[in-house]
Design an enzyme around this catalytic site. Structure first.
Site: not given
Ligand code: NAD
Length: 497
Positions: A227-228, A231-232, A250, A284
């Site tokens: 995800g973004s 958040v990661g 990722e 992405c």
């Protein structure tokens, strides 16, 4: 269509909650694709507890036996390929050929993992002492939390769930809140394939109320997040508090296509169309920077702009449309912000993307491509930050070395394409640009499941998905057996007592 009622799946049972949320079709926001339970701490606790219990017996099965469940599942995906493809397009808006490719990739992952059950999952190595056998073996970790994004709602979950269960782990899966119905459908197929209760569990909900308790749960051994970056990074920080918790993140990219002076311009133009506008730039790996040698920039730009203007935007169920809608109003606002920032930062706008209106356009989040030219300057927001939308810069540069310097000037390092006919040049670029996915004479997009998929720098923490994830979901252990009647130690260590 009749809305589909998605449920949670915990310990082999379908369950709901008192509150639900809706999944809407981004091409027609009045169409409800389905509803799903709004889950929180209690549902996460139940799912983790079921997965923890199931781990005890699932890990006892052989890799081959576990692979047989995956093989059955693969056959079910093949059977339902059209239905799943339509659902992907209805929930995330991307054109149906992309919806289908997403599901075909999911199928490939299942086929790959089914086959992987029969290859060695460890190996023997020599010991210094001839009477000793040493082994390196893979052991499962336990309960794995799989938290996935909306833009590949069938492929990405399978990139992470299937290697986890093949290796003997059990899973709690939280699909993105924009695409719960595809997640539900995958779970129906896992159920039909006969996976034992608790091996794969599904909970729906928001990142804050459902994802967060998964990340913080003491019985979760590993988190596979895609995800973004924001958040990661948060998940990495939270998990660092529990020293035992493994995290694979990722995340996003600010990907570039480098066009060198000897490039075949037909390939260059097509690579940059596909790279920038497939999935409406919401990959992405989408190209958002075209870094082109100044000597050919004018000719490239002329041809590129002509072709961009021919891109058809509309409902993805119509095969003729190249670009579907943006996933949500917030994505559209982000696209506007990036366009405005680019103009404030001195962009020469070449194709002035618009919010499309009239007819079917009024039903969804449709925009047309935004293309601009800009001289490179360090610390430029629009050249460094992920736009995740059809927003692309053309940046003229002087030669290959400057092209790579410009390419590397972002925190991200996910995907890089270079267009050249010169093998010496692509080799140099290969070795000096920062990326996890590199392409020559291709767009910056495109994955195959038997290759690792992931980035470097702020794009990933070194645990790529698909082929690469087996290392993340297993501990590699050393195991040594002595066949002699006495103890002999390595390094000549004395055994005299
Ligand atoms: P997102 O980060 O908003 O959400 C991804 C998932 O994380 C969702 O399931 C969401 O509910 C969950 N989540 C959100 N907050 C959470 C929290 N506090 N704790 C736990 N879980 C939480 O991303 P998105 O909008 O769904 O996807 C777009 C982003 O994903 C883009 O940045 C894109 O580049 C990236 N992406 C990366 C890859 C890759 O392989 N590198 C692939 C696809 C998408």
């Amino acid at each position: 269509m009749t809305p589909i009622k998605a449920k949670n799946y915990v310990n082999g049972e379908w369950t709901t909650t008192s509150q639900e949320f809706e999944s809407v079709n981004p091409a027609n926001i009045h169409e409800i694709v389905g509803t799903a339970p709004l889950s929180g701490l209690q549902e996460v606790n139940d799912a983790v507890s079921a997965a923890k219990q199931a781990f005890l017996s699932w890990r006892e099965l052989s890799w081959v036996k576990r692979a047989e469940y995956i093989d059955t599942f693969a056959q079910l995906i093949k059977r339902d390929l059209n239905e799943l493809s339509n659902l992907v397009t209805q929930e995330c808006g991307k054109p149906i050929n992309e919806g289908r490719a997403d599901v075909v990739e999911a199928l490939h992952m299942a086929q790959y993992m089914a086959g992987l059950g029969r290859i060695p999952n460890g190996y023997t190595v020599s010991s210094e002492i001839s009477a000793k056998d040493a082994f390196i073996l893979r052991k499962p970790k336990g309960v794995i939390a799989c938290i996935t994004p909306w833009n590949f709602p069938s492929a990405i979950p399978l990139w992470v769930i299937l290697p986890s269960v093949l290796a003997g782990n059990t899973v709690v899966f939280k699909p993105a809140e924009q695409t719960p119905i595809v997640g539900h459908k995958l779970m129906e197929l896992f159920h039909e394939a006969g996976f034992p209760a608790g091996v794969i569990n599904l909970v729906h909900g928001t990142g804050e109320d459902c994802g967060d308790p998964m990340v913080k749960h003491k019985d979760v051994a590993g988190i596979l997040f895609t995800g973004s970056r924001a958040v990661g990074k948060y998940i990495q920080q939270v998990a660092a508090g529990d020293a035992y918790k493994f995290v694979a993140t990722e995340m996003g990219g600010k990907n570039g296509t480098i066009i060198l002076e000897d490039a075949d311009l037909d390939i260059a133009v097509n690579a940059c169309i596909l790279g920038a506008f497939k999935t409406s730039g919401q990959r992405c790996v989408s190209t958002s920077r075209i870094i082109v040698d100044r000597k050919i920039e004018a000719e490239f730009t002329k041809r590129y702009v002509e072709k961009v203007k021919r891109i058809k935007v509309g409902n993805g169920m119509n095969e003729e449309n190249f670009m579907g809608p943006l996933i949500e109003k917030s994505g559209l606002e982000k696209w506007k912000l990036h366009n405005q920032k680019a103009q404030a930062e001195g962009a020469e706008v070449l194709v002035n993307g618009q919010v499309l209106s009239g007819g079917d356009y009024d039903l969804g989040n449709f925009v047309s491509p935004f293309v601009y030219k800009m001289e490179y300057r360090p610390n430029t927001f629009c050249l460094r930050e992920e736009a995740f939308s059809p927003h692309v810069a053309i940046i003229p540069v002087d030669g290959m070395e400057q092209a790579v310097d410009v390419y590397n000037d972002t925190d991200y390092g996910l995907s890089m394409a270079v267009i050249t006919e010169d093998y010496r040049k692509w080799r140099w670029v290969r070795d000096h640009a920062d990326y996890g996915l590199g392409y020559v004479n291709l767009p910056s997009i495109g994955a195959e499941v038997h290759l690792p998929f992931g980035g470097v720098k702020a794009s990933g923490n070194g645990h790529p998905g698909a082929e690469g994830i087996m290392d993340a979901v297993t501990h590699r252990i050393a195991f040594t057996v002595n066949h002699a009647h006495e103890i002999l130690m390595a390094q000549g260590l004395s055994t005299n007592v």
